[in-house]
Design a protein around this motif. Structure first.
Motif, short mmCIF file in Angstrom:
data_model
loop_
_atom_site.label_atom_id
_atom_site.label_comp_id
_atom_site.label_asym_id
_atom_site.label_seq_id
_atom_site.Cartn_x
_atom_site.Cartn_y
_atom_site.Cartn_z
N UNK A 276 0.84 -1.19 0.00
CA UNK A 276 0.00 0.00 0.00
C UNK A 276 0.88 1.25 0.00
N UNK A 277 0.78 2.00 -1.09
CA UNK A 277 1.55 3.23 -1.25
C UNK A 277 3.05 2.99 -1.01
N UNK A 278 3.55 1.87 -1.50
CA UNK A 278 4.96 1.55 -1.38
C UNK A 278 5.35 0.84 -0.11
N UNK A 279 4.44 0.77 0.88
CA UNK A 279 4.72 0.07 2.14
C UNK A 279 4.25 -1.38 2.03
N UNK A 280 5.12 -2.30 2.42
CA UNK A 280 4.82 -3.73 2.30
C UNK A 280 4.45 -4.30 3.67
N UNK A 281 3.30 -4.99 3.69
CA UNK A 281 2.82 -5.63 4.92
C UNK A 281 2.64 -7.12 4.64
N UNK A 282 2.99 -7.95 5.62
CA UNK A 282 2.88 -9.40 5.46
C UNK A 282 2.13 -10.02 6.63
N UNK A 283 1.58 -11.19 6.38
CA UNK A 283 0.87 -11.94 7.43
C UNK A 283 1.06 -13.43 7.16
N UNK A 284 1.41 -14.19 8.21
CA UNK A 284 1.63 -15.62 8.10
C UNK A 284 0.85 -16.33 9.21
N UNK A 285 0.18 -17.42 8.84
CA UNK A 285 -0.56 -18.19 9.84
C UNK A 285 0.39 -19.11 10.60
N UNK A 286 0.21 -19.15 11.93
CA UNK A 286 1.09 -19.96 12.78
C UNK A 286 0.29 -20.45 13.98
N UNK A 287 0.50 -21.72 14.34
CA UNK A 287 -0.20 -22.30 15.49
C UNK A 287 0.57 -21.99 16.77
N UNK A 288 -0.10 -21.33 17.69
CA UNK A 288 0.53 -20.96 18.95
C UNK A 288 0.74 -22.19 19.83
N UNK A 289 1.43 -21.97 20.97
CA UNK A 289 1.70 -23.07 21.89
C UNK A 289 0.42 -23.66 22.46
N UNK A 290 -0.64 -22.83 22.59
CA UNK A 290 -1.90 -23.34 23.15
C UNK A 290 -2.76 -24.03 22.11
N UNK A 291 -2.27 -24.15 20.87
CA UNK A 291 -3.01 -24.84 19.81
C UNK A 291 -3.87 -23.95 18.94
N UNK A 292 -4.00 -22.69 19.31
CA UNK A 292 -4.82 -21.76 18.52
C UNK A 292 -4.02 -21.18 17.36
N UNK A 293 -4.71 -20.85 16.27
CA UNK A 293 -4.07 -20.24 15.12
C UNK A 293 -4.01 -18.73 15.28
N UNK A 294 -2.91 -18.14 14.84
CA UNK A 294 -2.78 -16.69 14.82
C UNK A 294 -2.02 -16.26 13.59
#
Length: 481
Positions: A276-294
């Protein structure tokens, strides 16, 4: 008289013979000595070379005939087969009764799909069944009973109804991976469950914004629901109403869910990138230690920030943060220590972050008012609500939880949310205040996140970007040519 006729015939023969000898004189000259005529007046027979050859040939033919004819006759004679005598012995065999084959009965299950606003009793009634039948099903559902109390549009129920109109069985999804089957046509009715194969298949989408995010995403093959998921991921960093520009781009890797080989639904985003307007943002799914996805950025910090920048779906900013403004009702110059977000009455208002409700009630000028204390320094305030949600003072709320609804109570000329962000009790501009960064993943989880998620997914996102850039370059080159 007779002697005269005989003499005439003899004379005629001699004339014919002389004529033939004259015509074929060369033959007679060569073979005249071969003659066997005893009545001729020539010399007696002598064995010349020609006679020896004729005699030898005749002898050879005679000898060969003596060998070949018997051998041929023997070969053509059919072989004589000596008869073999057989002895028949009676055996006592067990008596075998032929089994009676019966074709399996084909059950006629009738499939019904739940329509919006429809209840389970409505569905039973449409099938000609009674509430007693429904109660009978519920009583025999076992641990699948919860699924019967939480039906949703699009869910399927299969009914097996006998010729007499009596309910014999029902099938439905206990959950996404299990089907429940309840049979009522036996002396001991009961429920069984059948496991179903559920798998995910990754999909890839890439788009460049020319008109709107939805138009670009739809062109890339994404559904509107997946576009909303993408916007929710980056809503903490990008204002999708005001910040989007032509040329902004996105790349998304997401799951599609299949059950028993057939498409079931869209899943969640695995990895995403938004420029967005030259700024790069990323997001990756990862399972936390408690088993929930974030979802986390490349540096291991949660995408979900500690605070929502805007806690309501608004239509416009009706009044910004200002040190001095003319109050629309009082007609006095006063500081406006918050931001007013205009929205229809009844629009849900969300908690900007995790915290505890410190105040909930009426406050002069603000109308129905809520204050949430997030930590020792930061609190947020929400005014002019039409009504409150169910939370009470002292109750803990989580970010995004509904705490009330837009209204125009107190001093307000139209429905809107008055939102304040306070640091040590002092109001700050919610649009420009520096929000605290969330804490990154702890050491061991950070190492797993970097090695198993970021490294492979980042390489994949870069490869997708490069492929699309190459494709666009080739397309541009062809159009120029």
């Amino acid at each position: 008289m007779a002697d005269g006729k005989q003499d005439a015939r003899m004379a005629r023969k001699l004339a014919i013979r002389r004529k033939a000898q004259h015509r074929h004189s060369h033959f007679y000259q060569h073979c005249s000595h071969w003659s066997f005529n005893r009545h001729s007046e020539g010399e007696p027979i002598h064995w010349y070379r020609e006679r020896w050859m004729l005699a030898a040939t005749a002898l050879l033919i005679t000898v060969l005939s003596g060998f070949l004819i018997p051998a041929w006759a023997t070969a053509m004679k059919p072989a004589t087969v000596e008869p073999v005598e057989h002895t028949l012995l009676p055996l006592a065999l067990p008596k075998i009764e032929a089994p009676t084959l019966k074709a399996p009965a084909v059950e006629d299950w009738h499939i019904v799909q739940v329509r919006p606003g429809e209840t389970l009793s409505d569905i039973f009634k449409d099938q000609g069944l009674s509430l007693t039948d429904l109660q009978h099903v519920v009583d025999n559902a076992g641990d699948a009973k919860t699924a019967l109390h939480n039906i949703h549009p699009g869910q399927e129920f299969d009914f097996l109804i006998g010729r007499n109109g009596k309910l014999e069985g029902i099938r439905f999804d206990k959950d996404e991976a299990t089907r429940a089957i309840i049979r009522l046509d036996s002396a001991a009715p009961g429920a069984t469950t059948v496991a179903r194969t559920v798998e995910t298949r990754e999909q890839v989408a890439h788009g460049v914004i020319q008109d709107s995010l939805f138009a670009a995403a739809n062109k890339a093959g994404m559904s509107n629901a997946m576009v909303i998921k993408l916007a929710d991921l980056f809503k903490y960093d990008v204002d999708f109403v005001q910040d989007l520009r032509v040329g902004d781009s996105f790349t998304v890797v997401y799951d599609n869910v299949y059950r028993d080989g057939a498409y079931l639904r869209e899943g969640d985003i695995v990895a995403a990138e938004f420029v967005n307007q030259g700024h790069r943002y990323t997001a990756y799914r990862f399972k936390r230690a408690d088993g929930s996805d974030g979802w986390f950025s490349e540096d291991g910090r949660p995408i979900q920030k500690s605070f929502l920048r805007i806690p309501v779906d608004f239509t416009r900013i009706s009044s910004p943060f200002s040190a001095a403004r003319m109050h629309p009702i009082l007609g006095l110059m006063r500081a406006h220590k918050g931001v007013d977000y205009a929205a229809p009455t009844g629009t849900p208002i969300h908690a900007a972050g995790d915290g505890v409700i410190k105040f909930r009630g009426w406050m002069n000028g603000y109308g129905n008012f809520v204050i949430i204390q997030h930590n020792a320094q930061i609190s947020t305030a929400y005014g002019h609500m039409s009504r409150f949600a169910t939370e009470r003072v002292g109750q803990h709320v989580r970010q995004g939880e509904v705490i009330g609804y837009v209204g125009m109570t107190g001093l307000a000329t139209g429905p809107h949310l008055h939102y304040e962000f306070r640091v040590d009790g002092v109001q700050r501009n919610p649009q420009t205040v520096t929000l605290p960064k969330p804490e990154p993943l702890p050491g061991m989880q950070m190492a797993q996140f970097q090695s198993k998620v970021v490294k492979p997914q980042l390489a994949r996102l870069m490869e997708i970007d490069n492929n699309y850039k190459l494709a666009r370059a080739e397309s541009t080159k062809r159009s120029d040519d």
